[in-house]
Structures are given as C-alpha cells and as structure tokens.
Scaffold this active site. Structure first.
Site, PDB file in Angstrom:
ATOM      1  CG  ASN A 208      -0.194  -0.092   2.507  1.00  0.00           C
ATOM      2  OD1 ASN A 208       0.560   0.808   2.850  1.00  0.00           O
ATOM      3  ND2 ASN A 208      -0.359  -1.194   3.235  1.00  0.00           N
ATOM      4  CE  LYS A 286       8.144 -12.036 -14.523  1.00  0.00           C
ATOM      5  NZ  LYS A 286       8.875 -11.347 -15.573  1.00  0.00           N
ATOM      6  CG  ASP A 305      -5.391  -7.052  14.240  1.00  0.00           C
ATOM      7  OD1 ASP A 305      -4.520  -6.349  14.801  1.00  0.00           O
ATOM      8  OD2 ASP A 305      -6.505  -6.618  13.900  1.00  0.00           O
ATOM      9  CE  LYS A 338     -10.508   0.326  13.108  1.00  0.00           C
ATOM     10  NZ  LYS A 338     -10.009   1.036  11.950  1.00  0.00           N
TER      11      LYS A 338
END
Ligand code: C5P
Length: 396
Positions: A208, A286, A305, A338
């Site tokens: 990300n 690959k 997590d 959360k």
C-alpha cells in the site's frame, strides 16, 4: 529558568520586529537575550530598540574594536545556553550550512559549541527552493533545530509555508530547547510503521501507499523525550530518526514476530499500515501469463492482526497499547468499535476524507476508554509531539 540566556541572532526580514516581542516574552520567563543584529536586520529594527528591551548592549560588527575588547565574537558565541536565529533568512542558513563566515552573525554560528535553533521566515518560493531545502537538511544533519515555518498569507501577498511562527510558539520551542523534557527516560517503546509487502512470486508483491512518515515522526518525538525506541518498519524511503533501534521487516508475519521479540515494552504503538491479506501461497518461480481469455484469480489468506496480538499478549502485554485508525466517516463510532475489537488502550483516529494523505498537516482524535480528545490542526511532526506528550503523561 532564571539563570538561562540565549544568543539571539536577528537577520533581515519583515518578521524581524517579532523578535522584539520574543525578547520581552523570554525575559518574562527569566531567559536573558544577548542580541546580534545583521546589517540587513538593521533595516527593520534598530540596535537601540533591541538594547532597550534586552537591557544589554546589542552587537552588530565583527571588526569593532570596542565590541571585541568588551566581548570577543568567540566568547559571545559560547557564553550562552542556546543560539537562536530568528528570523532566519535564506542567506544566513546558506552561509551556516556551507561554513561561510563573513560577518559577526555567521562567524558566531561557526564558532559556537552550543545548540543552534533556526526559525526560518521567507517568501514561500524561496522556502521551497531546492537550494534552501538542501541547506535546511544539512543544518539538521549537523545537529541544528530548524523549525517548520507557519503557513498563511505572506507580507508579499503570496500564500504558503514561510511565515515566522507566532511568538508564543517560538517561546515554547526555545524554552523546550533550554530544558529538554526527558520524562520518557528509561521507558522502552515499540513502534511499527510503514507498509508491509506481501510476496506473490520472486518479483511481485502486494502493498500500500503508506510512507511511514507519521510513525517515524512519533519515534523521533519519543526519542527526544529520552525513550528507548524500537522502530519496526516495513519498506519506506525515509531515514530513521537518530538514536532509535531500527528493525527492518517486509511481511506482516515478520512484523508480528519482530514486535513480539521486542517485548517487554512499556508501550506499543501500531502505526503501520499492515496489509490485511497476503497471497495464500508464494510461488518460487515467476508466474507466467497463460495467454488465455480466462480471468486470472488468486487466493488470499488473512494476515495476523499485530495490534490485537500485542493487546492480548498472555505474559508481556505493555502497559499502554495504542492503535491507529484512518477513517473517512463516523470517526467516533469506528474508533470506539476498534478499541473494543482490538483490546488496545487508545485509538488515535484521523479523518482522511480531506487533504491529510500525503499532505503536510494533520489533526487527530485520541479515543480512550475515558473519552476523546481532539488535537489542533498542525504539521505531522507537531502531531507527533502532541501524541508523545500524552504518552509521557500516561506512563509517568
Ligand atoms: O482494523 P484496522 O486495519 O483499521 O486497524 C488499524 C490498526 O490496526 C492500526 O493501528 C494498524 O497498525 C493495526 N493493524 C495491525 N495488524 C493488522 C491490521 C491492522 O496491527 N493486520
């Protein structure tokens, strides 16, 4: 602070008048100012007004027989607790970064053995010029403190960063530099930062856009308060802060293992943008195109997590466990959810629906079991200080 003194170097710029108020404000806090005015500064403030406020002779010339016999430029630069350049022009920073000394101010900066703090003020384009930014980097690498200028409408009518910060903030930064807060000395704090990288095959991965900046800034603020910081970082392109222990990892599973290995700790701060999934299997070779019309599919497995694992650690749960949440709506509801789901003590949430991502500024809300506190809108490094102050208080 009553026995503290600074050497204040005022350089030329429309903001020079603010230094007069700064002298008065520091005086009220018991800090004496001895002042050097550059030639350009004297176009904006006079030695007489400076002397009237500081209660001391104001120095202006390098080769002045009277000045040198009373107080030589070497002694002037050393018989002080801190050297403050305010406002700091592009010119004085360029000279200091390159070791040039052709007047009293630049000579004092080269001769001093004390910490130097620069408060830059200049036109936005000058501030953003690569040459000025290079000089700022060099000064920081040499150990100087260079404050970020404020953003706003400038005297020249342009808008952007370059304004001298308000006198109240200048005073706060100077008092902090004179008496650094080491309230986290002896505390071990573990921080995760940056993205994780989850391999598909030897040449591909999913990841990300996390830059790691906010996590690295928090590590720097905690270190400045004396903490022993372990920074567990995914791949980023920024340099780690001085004095922190850097552990480089790639995948979420490596980040979890490194986090557990870094315990025991007084606090754990999970700033990393951990990839939620990884390819279920990593190919040793690959992957090749099949050349067909069929859509290419890939199976994903959920990553551990890390925040939840450390929050629920059976034997070594840190006293304070902090998670982050980037939300675009219903900040309160999601942050509270959360907190409960992850089992951490605080969630620091930011609303990323505006211009926060990749921008200079940020504002956050700290949610704990006892309520919520919102920060002002500030630069990311000031946000890091704001968070570090609250951590120091919680661990005291
Ligand atoms: O659930 P969400 O990803 O929004 O939670 C964000 C918080 O959880 C952040 O503090 C992040 O570092 C942490 N996190 C984690 N491990 C994951 C996913 C998120 O530690 N696999």
């Amino acid at each position: 602070m009553s026995d503290r003194s600074i050497l204040l170097i005022i350089t030329g710029g429309v903001a020079a008048f603010k230094s007069l108020e700064l002298i008065r404000e520091l005086g009220r806090a018991g800090v004496k100012s001895r002042v050097i005015l550059t030639k350009a500064a004297q176009e904006f403030v006079t030695p007489l007004s400076v002397s009237a406020l500081s209660g001391e002779k104001c120095f202006t010339e390098l080769f002045d027989l009277n000045d040198e016999s009373e107080m030589g430029h070497i002694e002037l630069s050393r018989s002080t607790d801190l050297v403050v350049v305010c406002p700091a022009s592009a010119d004085i920073m360029g000279k200091a970064a390159n070791g040039l000394a052709n007047d009293l101010a630049s000579t004092a900066l080269l001769a001093t053995d004390k910490q130097v703090l620069y408060a830059p003020a200049m036109n936005v384009r000058m501030w953003q010029h690569p040459a000025v930014q290079r000089n700022v980097e060099t000064l920081r690498a040499d150990g100087a403190i260079v404050l970020e200028p404020d953003e706003g409408v400038m005297a020249c009518g342009e808008f952007g960063p370059g304004r001298l910060p308000e006198v109240s903030r200048l005073k706060e930064e100077i008092l902090f530099a004179l008496a650094p807060d080491k309230s986290l000395a002896g505390k071990h704090i573990v921080i995760t930062a940056g993205p994780t990288r989850e391999p598909i095959d030897p040449v591909r991965y999913i990841s990300n856009h996390s830059s790691g900046r906010q996590g690295y800034a928090i590590a720097a603020s905690l270190r400045a308060k004396g903490a022993d910081v372990t920074l567990i970082s995914g791949p980023v392109s920024i340099a780690p802060p001085d004095g922190v222990e850097l552990v480089k990892v790639e995948t979420a599973r490596e980040m979890l293992a490194a986090s557990e290995a870094a315990l025991p700790a007084n606090a754990f701060i999970s700033v990393a943008a951990v990839a939620d999934w990884r390819p279920a299997s990593e190919s040793d070779t690959k992957l090749k195109l099949k050349g067909g019309e069929e859509p290419v599919t890939m199976a994903f497995a959920e990553n551990p997590d890390i925040l939840k694992a450390i929050s629920n650690h059976a034997s070594q749960r840190p006293d304070l466990v902090i998670g982050f949440a980037a939300e675009t709506h219903e900040l309160h509801k999601h942050a509270q959810g959360k907190l409960a789901r992850k089992g951490c003590d605080w969630i620091i949430a930011n609303d990323v629906s505006g211009d926060v991502m990749g921008g200079e500024n940020n504002e956050v809300t700290l949610f704990s079991k006892s309520g919520a506190e919102a920060s002002p809108r500030m630069t990311k490094s000031r946000i890091a200080d704001w968070i570090a102050e609250r951590i120091a208080k919680a661990l005291s």
